[in-house]
Write an enzyme that holds these catalytic residues in place. Structure first.
Site, PDB file in Angstrom:
ATOM      1  N   ASP A   1      -2.244  14.949  31.175  1.00 26.10           N
ATOM      2  CA  ASP A   1      -2.279  14.538  30.055  1.00 26.10           C
ATOM      3  C   ASP A   1      -3.805  15.010  29.320  1.00 26.10           C
ATOM      4  O   ASP A   1      -4.282  14.404  28.610  1.00 26.10           O
ATOM      5  CB  ASP A   1      -2.310  12.963  30.154  1.00 26.10           C
ATOM      6  CG  ASP A   1      -1.313  12.418  30.824  1.00 26.10           C
ATOM      7  OD1 ASP A   1      -0.239  12.942  30.742  1.00 26.10           O
ATOM      8  OD2 ASP A   1      -1.304  11.320  31.573  1.00 26.10           O
TER       9      ASP A   1
ATOM     10  N   LYS B   1      -1.919  19.376  26.710  1.00 24.51           N
ATOM     11  CA  LYS B   1      -1.271  20.686  26.939  1.00 24.51           C
ATOM     12  C   LYS B   1      -0.191  20.894  25.948  1.00 24.51           C
ATOM     13  O   LYS B   1      -0.258  21.836  25.436  1.00 24.51           O
ATOM     14  CB  LYS B   1      -0.523  20.734  28.274  1.00 24.51           C
ATOM     15  CG  LYS B   1      -1.542  20.658  29.319  1.00 24.51           C
ATOM     16  CD  LYS B   1      -0.827  20.771  30.796  1.00 24.51           C
ATOM     17  CE  LYS B   1      -0.097  19.672  31.090  1.00 24.51           C
ATOM     18  NZ  LYS B   1      -0.915  18.264  31.361  1.00 24.51           N
TER      19      LYS B   1
ATOM     20  N   GLY C   1       4.922  14.531  30.534  1.00 22.61           N
ATOM     21  CA  GLY C   1       4.996  14.065  29.070  1.00 22.61           C
ATOM     22  C   GLY C   1       4.052  14.645  27.966  1.00 22.61           C
ATOM     23  O   GLY C   1       2.942  14.451  28.220  1.00 22.61           O
ATOM     24  N   HIS C   2       4.539  15.681  27.412  1.00 16.62           N
ATOM     25  CA  HIS C   2       3.754  16.330  26.571  1.00 16.62           C
ATOM     26  C   HIS C   2       3.980  15.916  25.065  1.00 16.62           C
ATOM     27  O   HIS C   2       5.137  16.139  24.497  1.00 16.62           O
ATOM     28  CB  HIS C   2       4.002  17.823  26.852  1.00 16.62           C
ATOM     29  CG  HIS C   2       3.885  18.271  28.181  1.00 16.62           C
ATOM     30  ND1 HIS C   2       4.102  19.452  28.669  1.00 16.62           N
ATOM     31  CD2 HIS C   2       3.232  17.690  29.246  1.00 16.62           C
ATOM     32  CE1 HIS C   2       3.826  19.659  29.880  1.00 16.62           C
ATOM     33  NE2 HIS C   2       3.259  18.558  30.247  1.00 16.62           N
TER      34      HIS C   2
ATOM     35  N   GLN D   1       1.523  18.903  34.593  1.00 12.98           N
ATOM     36  CA  GLN D   1       0.683  18.020  35.279  1.00 12.98           C
ATOM     37  C   GLN D   1      -0.802  18.664  35.281  1.00 12.98           C
ATOM     38  O   GLN D   1      -1.034  19.526  34.005  1.00 12.98           O
ATOM     39  CB  GLN D   1       1.098  17.783  36.836  1.00 12.98           C
ATOM     40  CG  GLN D   1       2.182  16.771  36.867  1.00 12.98           C
ATOM     41  CD  GLN D   1       3.646  17.489  36.681  1.00 12.98           C
ATOM     42  OE1 GLN D   1       3.881  18.493  37.164  1.00 12.98           O
ATOM     43  NE2 GLN D   1       4.561  16.507  35.821  1.00 12.98           N
TER      44      GLN D   1
HETATM   45  P1  GDP Z   1      -0.151  16.491  27.984  1.00 13.09           P
HETATM   46  O1  GDP Z   1       0.557  15.921  29.064  1.00 13.09           O
HETATM   47  O2  GDP Z   1      -1.252  17.357  28.745  1.00 13.09           O
HETATM   48  O3  GDP Z   1       0.385  17.282  27.179  1.00 13.09           O
HETATM   49  O4  GDP Z   1      -0.872  15.284  27.309  1.00 13.09           O
HETATM   50  P2  GDP Z   1      -0.453  13.889  26.568  1.00 13.09           P
HETATM   51  O5  GDP Z   1       0.554  14.300  25.549  1.00 13.09           O
HETATM   52  O6  GDP Z   1       0.263  13.246  27.906  1.00 13.09           O
HETATM   53  O7  GDP Z   1      -1.774  13.219  26.421  1.00 13.09           O
HETATM   54  C1  GDP Z   1      -2.419  13.623  25.267  1.00 13.09           C
HETATM   55  C2  GDP Z   1      -2.565  12.705  24.148  1.00 13.09           C
HETATM   56  O8  GDP Z   1      -3.915  12.895  23.336  1.00 13.09           O
HETATM   57  C3  GDP Z   1      -1.442  12.879  23.014  1.00 13.09           C
HETATM   58  O9  GDP Z   1      -1.206  11.681  22.665  1.00 13.09           O
HETATM   59  C4  GDP Z   1      -1.950  13.696  22.136  1.00 13.09           C
HETATM   60  O10 GDP Z   1      -1.252  13.475  20.732  1.00 13.09           O
HETATM   61  C5  GDP Z   1      -3.210  13.288  22.176  1.00 13.09           C
HETATM   62  N1  GDP Z   1      -4.263  14.303  21.737  1.00 13.09           N
HETATM   63  C6  GDP Z   1      -4.202  15.709  21.992  1.00 13.09           C
HETATM   64  N2  GDP Z   1      -5.370  16.415  21.634  1.00 13.09           N
HETATM   65  C7  GDP Z   1      -6.198  15.413  21.029  1.00 13.09           C
HETATM   66  C8  GDP Z   1      -7.359  15.676  20.332  1.00 13.09           C
HETATM   67  O11 GDP Z   1      -8.069  16.682  20.313  1.00 13.09           O
HETATM   68  N3  GDP Z   1      -7.753  14.398  19.837  1.00 13.09           N
HETATM   69  C9  GDP Z   1      -7.157  13.128  19.798  1.00 13.09           C
HETATM   70  N4  GDP Z   1      -7.430  12.176  19.211  1.00 13.09           N
HETATM   71  N5  GDP Z   1      -5.923  13.115  20.668  1.00 13.09           N
HETATM   72  C10 GDP Z   1      -5.335  14.178  20.955  1.00 13.09           C
HETATM   73  P1  IMO Z   2       1.683  15.748  32.382  1.00 11.14           P
HETATM   74  O1  IMO Z   2       2.754  17.129  32.504  1.00 11.14           O
HETATM   75  C1  IMO Z   2      -0.374  12.631  34.404  1.00 11.14           C
HETATM   76  C2  IMO Z   2       1.048  11.635  38.314  1.00 11.14           C
HETATM   77  C3  IMO Z   2       1.830  10.203  38.734  1.00 11.14           C
HETATM   78  C4  IMO Z   2       1.156  10.045  40.001  1.00 11.14           C
HETATM   79  C5  IMO Z   2       1.490  11.337  40.677  1.00 11.14           C
HETATM   80  C6  IMO Z   2       2.910  11.608  41.368  1.00 11.14           C
HETATM   81  O2  IMO Z   2       2.228  14.753  31.242  1.00 11.14           O
HETATM   82  O3  IMO Z   2       0.411  15.989  32.371  1.00 11.14           O
HETATM   83  P2  IMO Z   2       5.388  12.150  40.640  1.00 11.14           P
HETATM   84  O4  IMO Z   2       6.054  11.117  39.721  1.00 11.14           O
HETATM   85  O5  IMO Z   2       4.945  13.294  39.959  1.00 11.14           O
HETATM   86  O6  IMO Z   2       5.598  12.034  42.010  1.00 11.14           O
HETATM   87  O7  IMO Z   2       3.845  11.107  40.407  1.00 11.14           O
HETATM   88  O8  IMO Z   2       1.251  12.250  39.535  1.00 11.14           O
HETATM   89  N1  IMO Z   2       1.811  12.380  37.387  1.00 11.14           N
HETATM   90  C7  IMO Z   2       1.125  12.617  36.223  1.00 11.14           C
HETATM   91  N2  IMO Z   2       0.105  12.153  35.467  1.00 11.14           N
HETATM   92  N3  IMO Z   2       0.197  13.511  33.726  1.00 11.14           N
HETATM   93  C8  IMO Z   2       1.512  14.229  34.349  1.00 11.14           C
HETATM   94  O9  IMO Z   2       2.243  14.957  33.797  1.00 11.14           O
HETATM   95  C9  IMO Z   2       1.990  13.587  35.409  1.00 11.14           C
HETATM   96  N4  IMO Z   2       2.993  13.816  36.301  1.00 11.14           N
HETATM   97  C10 IMO Z   2       2.807  13.246  37.339  1.00 11.14           C
HETATM   98  O10 IMO Z   2       1.137   9.416  37.848  1.00 11.14           O
HETATM   99  O11 IMO Z   2      -0.050   9.465  40.263  1.00 11.14           O
HETATM  100 MG    MG Z   3       1.436  13.764  29.536  1.00  5.48          MG
END
Ligand code: GDP
Ligand code: IMO
Ligand code: MG
Length: 424
Positions: free
Chosen positions: A14, A17, A41-42, A224
């Protein structure tokens, strides 16, 4: 020469990415997922519209890019169909440019069922998984009892194998104290999605090598983050794949010479979802404030993310292990208004300061963070487009990170939108 890039998360996932991949995908002919599954979840935000991708590569918004789900991914056909339908409703028919590896293992109905049963059986020691069946699917892969996407070519034979598999898995589920899965109902719910994705299944290795030979440009999308890596993360509180450069290699079928530069995505503070040690965690009101400002709730499960200060011990470790060439620092704007910014620069264990996390989870749970405190900034960084636009203390924060890691920070996120970024 085409420019190939790998994007990896360097914390616990999270990091942002999705946003970075969406940004870089404009230059890519192919965007490739190599590991993980619908646990990811991207998030991509364009023109105020938010899209969350789980299995589909986050480069899909570049209509010219071919999207590849490589063989290291564990693929849930039902989840994939939901995602394709969501995009279709928004006017984008991704199926035309999506390729699914015939070697990718399928997440079967038994896998989420077992995931839940295993978590319940672990009680307080649960991993806190996403319950998407990831661990059980990779377990079957390693045990050589899984089913791969290539099997969908003959759906009749596939159904027979699926039924046998579900029967065997039911024995394990019951041993864990769970109910047996209703096999007829599970098969009936699964087959329509399996049938729909079957035409997308092909030899992705051949496609990737042909594209390499044709000098196409590649973007490899990690899922991840480094601390969730099965081998070098905070085991056993990890996911079941290799989330670093190794996963990109084994999950794509390309050679290390072909991957290109490695971009590490780092959130300007730290978050974690699920159980396990988190050295720089803030369990007080400051952590809650970061969670609210940063909207730190899971993109896949909606769970509140645990929040803490930036931990350069784990980020430095991830940079060393993955050969990171440049960093994309995200969510700097969320730190706006903090008076002071402690940054974790060492782990103290039994009087010794460590530069990397210890392997034993009991030791990791005992380490104390060594902080260096930097001044915060009171003027907003939100929406800044150039480095000079950032408050001086924010610039210093970035320079501090670069100096400690010895890696340049080439992108700085100042908002969730595609264009809310400083490119240096
Ligand atoms: P990922 O799994 O690495 O793709 O990240 P997620 O999408 O799960 O979580 C990142 C969150 O931060 C999302 O809600 C993005 O829209 C938000 N985000 C990403 N970059 C920025 C930033 O520079 N500033 C802010 N405020 N939000 C951001
Ligand atoms: P992105 O790609 C954050 C965490 C889960 C749990 C552990 C194992 O969006 O960054 P799993 O279901 O993979 O067996 O869970 O890994 N986890 C993540 N945490 N971002 C993710 O993906 C994750 N994918 C798995 O919360 O702690
Ligand atoms: Mg994510």
């Amino acid at each position: 020469m085409p420019r190939n890039r790998v994007v990896l998360g360097l914390q616990w996932g999270d990091e942002g990415k999705g946003k970075v991949i969406d940004l870089l995908a404009v230059d890519a002919d192919l965007v490739v997922r190599c590991q993980g599954g619908a646990n990811a979840g991207h998030t991509v935000v364009v023109g105020g519209k938010k899209t969350v991708l789980h299995l589909l590569p986050s480069g899909i918004l570049n209509e010219n890019a071919r999207c590849i789900i490589g063989h290291g991914v564990v693929l849930d056909p039902i989840a994939l169909c939901h995602e394709m339908d969501d995009l279709l409703a928004g006017g984008s028919d991704i199926a035309k440019r999506l390729v699914v590896s015939d070697r990718a293992h399928l997440v079967l109905p038994s896998h989420p069922h077992l995931d839940k049963a295993q978590e319940l059986a672990k009680g307080a020691a649960k991993v806190g998984t996403t319950l998407r069946g990831i661990g059980p699917c990779y377990t079957d892969k390693a045990a050589r009892s899984g089913l791969r996407a290539g099997e969908l070519i003959d759906l009749k034979a596939f159904e027979a194998k699926l039924r046998a598999h579900l029967k065997a898995s039911n024995v394990i589920a019951q041993a864990l104290g769970a109910e047996a899965l209703d096999i007829d109902a599970a098969v009936a719910a699964y087959l329509p999605s399996a049938r729909r994705i079957a035409p997308l299944v092909t030899d992705s290795i051949r496609i990737l090598h042909e594209a390499m030979a044709a000098q196409k440009s590649f973007l490899f999308e990690g899922a991840q983050g480094a601390q969730l890596d099965l081998d070098v993360g905070t085991y056993p509180f990890v996911t079941s794949s290799n989330t670093g450069i190794g996963g990109i290699l084994t999950g794509s079928g390309l050679s290390h010479k072909q991957l290109g530069s490695v971009i590490g995505v780092v959130k300007a503070y730290t978050t974690r979802v699920g159980s396990g040690p988190f050295t720089a965690e803030l369990t007080d009101a400051r952590g809650e404030a970061l969670r609210q400002r940063g909207r730190e709730f899971g993109s896949t499960t909606g769970r509140p993310r645990r929040c803490g200060w930036l931990d350069l011990v784990i980020v430095g470790y991830a940079c060393r292990l993955n050969g990171v060439d440049a960093i994309a620092l995200t969510k700097l704007d969320i730190l706006d208004g903090e008076k002071e910014l402690p940054v974790c620069i060492g782990y103290r264990l039994d009087g010794e300061v460590l530069e990397g996390p210890p392997a034993r989870i009991e030791d990791l749970a005992r380490v104390e963070p060594v902080y260096q405190t930097l001044p915060g900034w009171s003027t907003p960084s939100t929406g800044a487009r150039t480095f000079a636009d950032l408050p001086k203390e924010a610039q210093d924060y970035v320079r501090f990170i670069e100096k400690r890691l010895g890696v340049p920070v080439s992108w700085i996120g100042t908002g969730a939108g595609r264009d809310e970024i400083v490119v240096r």
